[in-house]
Scaffold this motif. Sequence first.
Motif, short mmCIF file in Angstrom:
data_model
loop_
_atom_site.label_atom_id
_atom_site.label_comp_id
_atom_site.label_asym_id
_atom_site.label_seq_id
_atom_site.Cartn_x
_atom_site.Cartn_y
_atom_site.Cartn_z
N PHE A 223 0.91 -1.51 0.28
CA PHE A 223 0.29 -0.19 0.26
C PHE A 223 0.60 1.51 0.47
CE2 PHE A 223 -2.98 -3.04 1.49
CZ PHE A 223 -4.43 -2.48 0.33
N ARG A 224 1.93 1.22 0.59
CA ARG A 224 3.10 2.19 0.56
C ARG A 224 3.95 2.75 -1.30
NH1 ARG A 224 4.45 5.64 4.03
NH2 ARG A 224 4.02 4.65 6.34
N HIS A 230 -2.25 8.43 -0.16
CA HIS A 230 -3.03 8.07 0.66
C HIS A 230 -2.85 6.92 1.84
CE1 HIS A 230 -4.96 10.64 -1.50
NE2 HIS A 230 -4.48 9.87 -2.77
N TYR A 231 -1.98 5.99 2.09
CA TYR A 231 -1.99 5.07 2.71
C TYR A 231 -1.16 5.50 4.48
CZ TYR A 231 0.35 1.36 5.91
OH TYR A 231 0.47 0.36 6.30
N LEU A 232 -2.00 5.30 5.98
CA LEU A 232 -1.88 5.48 7.26
C LEU A 232 -1.04 5.14 7.68
CD1 LEU A 232 -1.94 7.97 8.41
CD2 LEU A 232 -4.57 7.86 9.02
N THR A 233 -1.87 3.56 7.61
CA THR A 233 -1.53 1.99 9.22
C THR A 233 -2.54 1.56 7.72
OG1 THR A 233 -0.72 1.17 11.09
CG2 THR A 233 -3.08 2.91 10.74
N GLY A 320 -9.30 9.15 0.07
CA GLY A 320 -8.08 7.31 -0.03
C GLY A 320 -8.66 6.13 0.07
N ALA A 321 -9.69 6.38 1.45
CA ALA A 321 -10.09 4.78 1.32
C ALA A 321 -11.56 4.93 0.49
CB ALA A 321 -10.68 4.81 2.66
N ALA A 322 -11.80 5.53 -0.05
CA ALA A 322 -13.55 4.90 -1.18
C ALA A 322 -12.46 4.66 -2.83
CB ALA A 322 -14.23 6.03 -1.44
N ALA A 323 -11.11 5.14 -2.65
CA ALA A 323 -10.53 4.57 -4.36
C ALA A 323 -10.70 3.08 -3.83
CB ALA A 323 -9.61 5.53 -4.27
#
Length: 756
Positions: A223-224, A230-233, A320-323
């Motif tokens: 995901f990075r 947009h990736y957080l954790t 970012g989550a929706a995409a």
Amino acid sequence: MATLQDIGVAAGIHLLTALIFLFAFAILRLQPINDRVYFPKWYLKGLRESPRDVSTSVGKFINIDWRIYIKFLNWIPEALKMPESELIEHAGLDSVVYLRIYIVGLKVFVPLMVLAFTILVPVNATSSISDAEKDDVGFSDIDKFSISNVSEGSNRFWAHVLMSCVFTIWTCFVLYKEYEMVESMRICFLEAQHRRPDQFTVLVRNVPADPDESISEHIEHFFRVNHRDHYLTHQSSLRGGSFGSLGVHFWKVVFNANKLSKLVKKKEAYQNWLDYNQNKYVINPKKRPNMKIAVEHERILKDPKAIMPVGFVSFKTRWGAAACAQTQQSKNPTIWLTEWAPEPRDVYWQNLPIPFVELTFRRLVISVSVFSLFILFMIPIGFVQSLATIESIKKNAPFLKNLIELKVVKSFIQGFLPGLAMKLFLLILPSILMTMSKIEGHTSFSEIERKTASKYYYFILIIFFFGSILVGSALQDFDARKELKDLGDSPTIVLKKLGVLVPMRATFFITYIMVDGWSGIAGEILRLIPLIMFHLKNSLLVKTDEDREKAMDPGSVAFAEALPRMQLYFLLGLAYSVATPTILPFIVLYFGFGYFIFRHQVINVYEQKYESAAAFWPDVHYRIIISLLISQLLLLGLLTAKNAKDSAPILIILPFLTIWFHKYCQNRFEPAFSRYPLEEAMAKDTLERATEPGLDLKQYLANAYVHPMFKDDDELDECEKELLSWRENDYKVLTKRTNTPIDTTASTSTTFLIER
């Protein structure tokens, strides 16, 4: 076959039963000793204090203020006082939309009842058929008001065709307006909803194995690389171990903690006893019920096989989550599967360990099992219906012959017993279907309930509705078997025969409506079993305030059972609205009665386990459409059998128009229930950045998706704090990959470093 007198006796019995239940509830709710049973929702919200705390010794148990009994029916207007907007905030959108289904039932069937009794009932009642026709259909006095009383080839069938067209148009209009309203309510609810972890989080399943990286490292690396901005954790449950030389525990992957869950549930059953007898357990620590739990906890932390190829990945923004949730992540569509994460309390953790490949096999097995269950249930349904008739009782218990010949007893048996027998028989089915849905491998309680509701609905449709029509008609005095013997010949024959058989079973369904929809609904508000269980637990088991809170057992709207139950009434109302309009008052009374009862329960009692923002509504709409199609086809078959050659062909167009209407609604409204518009996500993110510029989203999401079995783990809390503190600084993540597609800097070894 039940007569009007039989139906009248049964109606009197059930109305009296319902009134007794309501009167008992109105009195019991006023007693201080029962306050936690009838108002648990307010206690859980911390907005109500027990009247027993401020009462006298006698007043702690019984309300001795005679003035309060004068207003004992105040609960009815009080249930209607709370406006819908406030009710959404109080109970959630799921509960409010559930109540709106009752309103939809009233909007559909009240006008249908008025039109049917104004036009169709006089048309039917003023017609007549020959004695030979009466013998063929097993005519009873209630059939005088049905389409069965219209002779073959009569021009009066034009009235039925016209009313069928009007009923279809009106039902579709109501459904369209309600779909539009529910969609709007859902969008407004999501827009106004406070920040929640699931708005930023995606569930990732079938993470492929990597020989050089752990599951946690592999998820982070993927995901990075592919969502770098947009990736957080990512995190969910625990993974023990250390990170480099820092010795920081990483709690970032999903564990198979099913065995631990069972042990924790066992511990919870003894926890309050442990508190109560703390000294004894200190003296003899081997008796402490959490010893096995500690061992299992430690085993999970050290066992690499307990780590599952699943993760909850959180993003910096809703956009970012929706995409991520709504796109394919890999060219191989069977890996890196993403979907919106359920809200934390909705996650069904037991199914997360199931491998993706196993899911297909499980669902195939369950599909076969459900089909077998349906076939198996036909046998006892036929047996139950055979016992619930006058003739079968005479045959199996001849010593009761003189008793059952009495008019009152005969009316009781024919108007009450069949519906009661079927109601009792169906009690066990929802729990069986719920277990099957859990085995299928769904990852949220809401999805499990929707799948269970789907199975239950098709059982009601195929086995209860059509099965009761076929089996029950064959057991009547008249020779209905001749209507069944040709069912396998052709679809046209099937339609004609079913159309003829449907009016024959109207009285059976009327008796069932009275048992389930009148007495059953009234019994819901009385809460007799929770009342008894609360007082038993309060007397024998309650030792702490936590015990007392658990003993309240507020329950919730059981959507898996409640939605199919309501859809049965739509099916019966639509299927019989033209053929036997006398069923409509019973349907209307059910919807009106149910709305009052469940509105009170939603306000004062039920505490929902999750919130899906009315995600079940498309299924409700779809099943009402199925009911409408069935009603049109059955009427077409009946009129064809009645030789209505001039009027019947007009009905052929109705199913096609209904299907077109459903497709239009599906394309127009359903996307709002399955996808989250990026435009809305961006707007909400922008607003949040403007109003809360200092929000630490990473800390907010830190423990959101930790397995419940580890929620209270002190070690977890300390390590998460350390981890969050450490993450504030720039740091690097070790990876053994040499083909990473983003910028890297080489270390002194062959290992590459990825800048965070």
